[in-house]
Design a protein around this motif. Structure first.
Motif, PDB file in Angstrom:
ATOM      1  N   SER A   1       0.844  -1.196   0.000  1.00 57.98           N
ATOM      2  CA  SER A   1       0.000   0.000   0.000  1.00 57.98           C
ATOM      3  C   SER A   1       0.882   1.250   0.000  1.00 57.98           C
ATOM      4  N   PRO A   2       0.779   2.054  -1.083  1.00 54.25           N
ATOM      5  CA  PRO A   2       0.081   1.784  -2.340  1.00 54.25           C
ATOM      6  C   PRO A   2       0.871   0.788  -3.181  1.00 54.25           C
ATOM      7  N   GLN A   3       0.357   0.435  -4.345  1.00 52.40           N
ATOM      8  CA  GLN A   3       1.054  -0.501  -5.203  1.00 52.40           C
ATOM      9  C   GLN A   3       2.241   0.182  -5.893  1.00 52.40           C
ATOM     10  N   PRO A   4       3.320  -0.584  -6.153  1.00 49.39           N
ATOM     11  CA  PRO A   4       4.465  -0.014  -6.871  1.00 49.39           C
ATOM     12  C   PRO A   4       4.063   0.425  -8.276  1.00 49.39           C
ATOM     13  N   PRO A   5       4.811   1.343  -8.867  1.00 48.84           N
ATOM     14  CA  PRO A   5       4.471   1.834 -10.209  1.00 48.84           C
ATOM     15  C   PRO A   5       4.967   0.908 -11.322  1.00 48.84           C
ATOM     16  N   PHE A   6       5.121  -0.378 -11.019  1.00 49.87           N
ATOM     17  CA  PHE A   6       5.583  -1.359 -11.997  1.00 49.87           C
ATOM     18  C   PHE A   6       4.691  -2.595 -11.894  1.00 49.87           C
ATOM     19  N   GLU A   7       4.452  -3.248 -13.032  1.00 54.37           N
ATOM     20  CA  GLU A   7       3.624  -4.446 -13.036  1.00 54.37           C
ATOM     21  C   GLU A   7       4.479  -5.707 -13.045  1.00 54.37           C
ATOM     22  N   ASP A   8       3.858  -6.791 -12.564  1.00 57.01           N
ATOM     23  CA  ASP A   8       4.418  -8.138 -12.672  1.00 57.01           C
ATOM     24  C   ASP A   8       5.786  -8.283 -12.003  1.00 57.01           C
ATOM     25  N   LEU A   9       5.927  -7.693 -10.835  1.00 52.50           N
ATOM     26  CA  LEU A   9       7.140  -7.872 -10.043  1.00 52.50           C
ATOM     27  C   LEU A   9       7.008  -9.102  -9.157  1.00 52.50           C
ATOM     28  N   VAL A  10       8.136  -9.680  -8.784  1.00 51.11           N
ATOM     29  CA  VAL A  10       8.175 -10.742  -7.785  1.00 51.11           C
ATOM     30  C   VAL A  10       9.271 -10.422  -6.779  1.00 51.11           C
ATOM     31  N   VAL A  11       9.087 -10.871  -5.551  1.00 50.72           N
ATOM     32  CA  VAL A  11      10.137 -10.785  -4.544  1.00 50.72           C
ATOM     33  C   VAL A  11      10.748 -12.164  -4.401  1.00 50.72           C
ATOM     34  N   TRP A  12      12.068 -12.246  -4.462  1.00 57.43           N
ATOM     35  CA  TRP A  12      12.782 -13.519  -4.363  1.00 57.43           C
ATOM     36  C   TRP A  12      12.830 -13.913  -2.885  1.00 57.43           C
ATOM     37  N   THR A  13      12.211 -15.018  -2.536  1.00 60.42           N
ATOM     38  CA  THR A  13      12.057 -15.366  -1.122  1.00 60.42           C
ATOM     39  C   THR A  13      13.346 -15.853  -0.478  1.00 60.42           C
ATOM     40  N   THR A  14      14.274 -16.394  -1.248  1.00 57.70           N
ATOM     41  CA  THR A  14      15.499 -16.941  -0.650  1.00 57.70           C
ATOM     42  C   THR A  14      16.744 -16.192  -1.084  1.00 57.70           C
ATOM     43  N   CYS A  15      16.590 -15.139  -1.850  1.00 60.02           N
ATOM     44  CA  CYS A  15      17.750 -14.436  -2.405  1.00 60.02           C
ATOM     45  C   CYS A  15      17.730 -12.971  -1.997  1.00 60.02           C
ATOM     46  N   GLY A  16      18.846 -12.523  -1.465  1.00 60.04           N
ATOM     47  CA  GLY A  16      18.955 -11.129  -1.069  1.00 60.04           C
ATOM     48  C   GLY A  16      20.340 -10.876  -0.514  1.00 60.04           C
ATOM     49  N   THR A  17      20.505  -9.746   0.134  1.00 58.11           N
ATOM     50  CA  THR A  17      21.803  -9.432   0.705  1.00 58.11           C
ATOM     51  C   THR A  17      21.632  -8.519   1.915  1.00 58.11           C
ATOM     52  N   ARG A  18      22.748  -8.226   2.556  1.00 57.01           N
ATOM     53  CA  ARG A  18      22.754  -7.428   3.786  1.00 57.01           C
ATOM     54  C   ARG A  18      23.472  -6.114   3.502  1.00 57.01           C
ATOM     55  N   PHE A  19      22.845  -5.017   3.872  1.00 51.73           N
ATOM     56  CA  PHE A  19      23.362  -3.687   3.556  1.00 51.73           C
ATOM     57  C   PHE A  19      23.628  -2.880   4.819  1.00 51.73           C
ATOM     58  N   ARG A  20      24.584  -1.946   4.696  1.00 52.14           N
ATOM     59  CA  ARG A  20      24.725  -0.840   5.631  1.00 52.14           C
ATOM     60  C   ARG A  20      24.362   0.416   4.870  1.00 52.14           C
ATOM     61  N   VAL A  21      23.436   1.187   5.392  1.00 51.65           N
ATOM     62  CA  VAL A  21      22.969   2.389   4.714  1.00 51.65           C
ATOM     63  C   VAL A  21      23.966   3.507   5.000  1.00 51.65           C
ATOM     64  N   THR A  22      24.810   3.799   4.014  1.00 52.54           N
ATOM     65  CA  THR A  22      25.851   4.811   4.187  1.00 52.54           C
ATOM     66  C   THR A  22      25.446   6.162   3.632  1.00 52.54           C
ATOM     67  N   HIS A  23      24.388   6.192   2.840  1.00 52.16           N
ATOM     68  CA  HIS A  23      23.824   7.477   2.408  1.00 52.16           C
ATOM     69  C   HIS A  23      22.330   7.290   2.192  1.00 52.16           C
ATOM     70  N   LEU A  24      21.549   8.157   2.815  1.00 49.85           N
ATOM     71  CA  LEU A  24      20.098   8.064   2.735  1.00 49.85           C
ATOM     72  C   LEU A  24      19.568   9.284   2.007  1.00 49.85           C
ATOM     73  N   HIS A  25      18.976   9.055   0.843  1.00 48.71           N
ATOM     74  CA  HIS A  25      18.407  10.151   0.071  1.00 48.71           C
ATOM     75  C   HIS A  25      17.033  10.527   0.629  1.00 48.71           C
TER      76      HIS A  25
END
Length: 256
Positions: A129-153
């Motif tokens: 909520s709300p929906q992204p401005p792109f259609e037919d997206l998927v979230v990869w349930t087992t794939c990702g990474t770990r980040f440190r936020v060094t700059h926040l726009h």
């Protein structure tokens, strides 16, 4: 994503906040502290990119002026991700982000969940909520990474965006559904036989890494402000990490 962890070790000493891929696991807080509110929310969709400015600044004393500029000029893309875990370390957010794209994961393409809007109704689709401005997206349930936020726009504007259509977040029910599916799918990978599925090591390597392997990134909480996003190949960031690591090693060795 271990390349920066191994190659960018000096970065830890150069920044007092410790926000680097080389930070040790013992320095990671295991969960958000009650008194520390994260700037990025669990369940939020974000845009992100490798923070070459942060890396170049960390190595500035070891690089010639030309090498410093060359490192800043390394092209990096901006990606879309879904925050599935967050905590605060030294006033900086550490995130686990699962990849979001139009492309399904490699090898086992059912290890994902659709995200509305979709072409046709999909009963299992997550409904941010709300929906992204792109259609037919998927979230990869087992794939990702770990980040440190060094700059926040968008920091200055974010207070005005929290209740607007620019802030895209999963509702609690969908977050629970996603967490349950992640657990099921990771268990499925762990149960695979390497004989039957030779790509099992590749699948395991794409799971979010353990604490201590943190990639420095820029983050846009308002994905509308991030410009063009790479929605087809989130794994290309791995190539960017390799490229930047090679630059750091080769340029610093050449200068010294």
């Amino acid at each position: 994503m271990q390349y920066l962890t191994q190659a960018l070790t000096p970065m830890r000493a150069t920044r007092s906040c410790g926000a680097s891929p080389a930070i040790s696991a013992s320095d990671i807080c295991p969960s958000p502290l009650p008194s520390q509110e994260t700037q990025i929310k669990d369940g939020a969709f974000i845009a992100y990119s490798l923070d070459t400015q942060y890396i170049a600044d960390a190595y500035r004393d070891q690089l010639s002026p030309d090498s410093y500029r060359a490192l800043l000029a390394v092209p990096v893309r901006r990606y879309l991700g879904l925050v599935t875990w967050v905590c605060v370390l030294d006033d900086t957010d550490e995130l686990v982000v699962n990849y979001v794209s139009r492309r399904k994961p490699p090898v086992l393409d059912d290890l994902c969940m659709p995200i509305s809007p979709t072409e046709g109704r999909v009963s299992t689709a997550l409904e941010p909520s709300p929906q992204p401005p792109f259609e037919d997206l998927v979230v990869w349930t087992t794939c990702g990474t770990r980040f440190r936020v060094t700059h926040l726009h968008d920091t200055d504007d974010y207070a005005h965006l929290q209740d607007s259509l620019n802030s895209i977040v999963l509702e609690q029910d969908d977050r629970v559904q996603l967490e349950e599916q992640i657990a099921v799918d990771i268990a499925q990978i762990d149960a695979l036989s390497p004989v039957d599925v030779p790509e099992k090591p590749q699948l395991l390597a794409l799971k979010p890494p353990e604490p201590g392997q943190n990639i420095p990134v820029q983050v846009w909480r308002n994905i509308h402000l991030a410009g063009d996003l790479e929605l087809e190949d989130p794994l290309y960031m791995i190539e960017e990490v390799k490229m930047v690591t090679r630059y750091v090693i080769s340029l610093s060795c050449y200068y010294n």
